[in-house]
Design a protein around this motif. Structure first.
Motif: not given
Lengths: 342, 292
Positions: B103-104, B110-113, B187-188, B286-287
């Protein structure tokens, strides 16, 4: 061949080659048309500025050129490759510095660059050398082993620029590279970019909404509501405004404006309690104005047109400062309850 | 001439070997996860706290109240509840770390990396594979660390047992990491992450057989447990650990998962587990390949 070369040239083939070509590019999100048929061409070795207010379509355009987004219609090619047909080829030939930070701040600067070097397939024989060179360019050699979370905003941005050029891209995209940085840091970053271009004939495509920065570019496109409203060198764009800008404040602006209209057949804009007008020759106009006005004048200023003025003239608006993004908010939230991961 | 001398526009410049880069990318994505995990060393130690709570407090409490009500082997005392739950707690550590580690990606997004990775000239499958392996490594270590608690709950460790446990832990860690990456890549937002914790991870934990045997459950729950990939990882681990600790075979075998009335052997369970893993990894790939 380290000669200082201000104007773009292509010493290799002897003819001008375009690094970026965009034809009638459109990006639609449902009902919203973020980019509405853009055309532009950027020469190899050019610093090209993409200027516009928030939501004008700058970042969307960059994302399409960097193959992160698919265009709805139209075509774009970067470094001679079509972004839709060969996204992998385009990616290998471009460097990117994003608007929002994209470093891993748990890792050190060197580790971030190593990560990048591996992703771009740099062989082990040149990896170390390239990383040292990139760190030296942005003057972070001393801090290479500190975790990025200990860096200031300006240092992070410098590191991101170093990372963006680590794999020697032909085109470097910078999305608001100096956003939120203090003037000295901004000036430093511009030094790096100009130095880089001088040494490498790299093409730089950047967005900004700092008007003064736009003047560092060879050419500028002004974008508003998804369309290009002006394109040219800073001088060409300024020439569109015409003469000088005279700004006066008086005890009664309304009456003064009426007098100016009648006596000089000018149309002054009233903004921020000042009267602003465009005249052919400001230096000789001013004494005349002061003599003829019946209302006492409290302040006077005379300025050459800036890109600011061009922007106001073309769009009727000034470019506002960026607000703190949602991301910053989220970030502080995340560090409150999820601090153990970051 | 290599391109190290003067960086000028040349034919070789910018031409990156995409296939080679993808292999290196798997390595560096894995390495980054492991490096971050290693940097966060206190977490490795602190991560023993939760299993310890389960084993000592939950385990003692439950086995005390169950005493006399008949434990697992024919009313005999040959298998304590703590022994029983020990492999379950190992699996718990693997499950939580695998899902968290994978999940990282949500954090990276979220943090752009994640952008840095997604614009690289590499095949996106390298991202999914690297991330899955990174998470697998962390989960494996976290699971194996629990072994240090073995002597306190009456589980005998032998070198052979440890050697048997390693591949089993790997398979469990791999499949659950693939699940985490498959879910995490879709997940976004961080809110979505919380949903996954509550509605995926905890149910998977409870249904995995970590805390109670899956053999005497009501029908609806039996169905749910058989759909839980973790169940096919907990059971082999338990059978190996308990056999190694001298628990009689008839008790150990009595705990095994049955599918349509057939008692599964360890090899079949592992195949099912890895099958889940590879399908989920394919979904994760695929995702990542979807572009807006």
């Amino acid at each position: 061949m380290r000669a200082t070369r201000w104007k773009p040239s292509s010493h290799q083939s002897g003819m001008k080659t375009s690094s970026i070509e965009v034809h009638n590019l459109v990006k639609r999100y449902g009902e919203i048309e973020a980019v509405r048929g853009i055309d532009l061409e950027v020469q190899q070795g050019e610093i090209f500025g993409f200027l516009g207010p928030n939501g004008a379509g700058k970042s969307t355009t960059i994302s399409i050129l960097a193959t992160l987004l698919k265009p709805t219609s139209g075509s774009a090619s970067v470094a001679g490759l079509n972004v839709e047909e060969d996204p992998g080829g385009v990616r290998a030939r471009i460097g990117l510095v994003f608007q929002d930070p994209s470093l891993d701040d748990q890792l050190t600067a060197r580790e971030n660059l190593e990560f990048h070097a591996y992703l771009y397939g740099l062989s082990s024989s040149i990896r170390r050398e390239r990383i040292d060179e990139a760190l030296a360019m942005v003057e972070l050699t001393d801090r290479a082993s500190s975790p990025v979370k200990t860096y200031s905003g300006g240092m992070k941005r410098r590191l991101e620029i170093a990372r963006g050029v680590l794999h020697y891209p032909q085109v470097l995209f910078l999305d608001e590279p100096t956003l939120g940085l203090d003037p000295q840091t901004r000036a430093r970053i511009w030094e790096y970019l100009h130095g880089l271009r001088r040494r490498e004939a790299i093409t730089i495509f950047m967005t900004t909404h700092y008007m003064d920065e736009a003047e560092f570019c060879d050419r500028i496109a002004i974008i508003d509501h998804g369309s290009i409203v002006a394109l040219g060198t800073p001088d060409q764009l300024k020439a569109q405004v015409g003469g000088d800008i005279v700004t006066v404040t008086t005890d009664n602006n309304a009456v003064a404006a009426e007098e100016i209209r009648q006596m000089f057949e000018l149309e002054p804009h009233v903004a921020d309690g000042a009267l602003r007008m465009e005249v052919e020759d400001g230096a000789s106009f001013l004494p005349l104005l002061l003599r003829k006005l019946s209302i006492p004048v409290s302040t006077v200023s005379l300025s050459r047109p800036s890109l600011d003025t061009v922007f106001i003239k073309l769009t009727g608006r000034t470019i506002r400062e960026e607000e703190a993004g949602n991301l910053d908010h989220l970030r502080s939230m995340a560090s409150r309850w999820g601090g153990r991961r970051r | 001439m290599s391109e190290t001398a003067l960086p000028q526009v040349s034919a070789g410049r910018g031409a990156v070997n995409v296939r080679g880069a993808s292999l290196r990318a798997v390595y560096i994505i894995w390495y980054r996860d492991v490096l971050r995990y290693w940097r966060d060393r206190w977490r490795v130690g602190a991560s023993l706290a939760q299993p310890l709570l389960y084993l000592v407090i939950f385990g003692t409490g439950l086995s005390s109240s169950l005493r006399g009500a008949g434990t697992f082997g024919n009313g005999g005392s040959s298998l304590s509840y703590q022994q029983f739950m020990f492999p379950g707690i190992m699996s718990m550590a693997v499950l939580f770390t695998a899902i968290f580690g994978a999940m990282s990606i949500v954090w990276d997004r979220e943090f752009g990396f994640l952008k840095e990775v997604l614009v690289a000239p590499i095949n996106r499958s390298a991202v999914a594979i690297g991330k899955t392996l990174g998470s697998t490594t962390q989960a494996m270590i976290q699971g194996l660390i629990i072994l240090v608690l073995a002597p306190f709950v009456g589980v005998k460790l032998t070198p052979l047992l440890v050697l048997e446990v390693i591949p089993l832990t790997f398979a469990l860690a791999f499949s659950l990491s693939a699940l985490g990456v498959a879910v995490g890549s879709g997940i976004r937002s961080i809110q979505g992450f919380q949903m996954v914790m509550n509605f995926l991870m905890m149910p998977m934990f409870f249904l995995s057989g970590a805390l109670f045997p899956l053999s005497r459950l009501p029908g609806w729950m039996t169905v749910l447990t058989r759909l839980d990939p973790a169940a096919y990882g907990v059971d082999p681990l338990r059978r190996v650990v308990l056999s190694g600790s001298g628990v009689p075979d008839f008790i150990v075998n009595g705990l095994a998962i049955t599918l349509f009335g057939i008692r599964l052997n360890i090899a079949v369970e592992e195949l099912i587990l890895l099958g889940f893993g590879f399908i989920l990894l394919a979904a994760a790939i695929r995702n990542f390949q979807v572009r807006d």
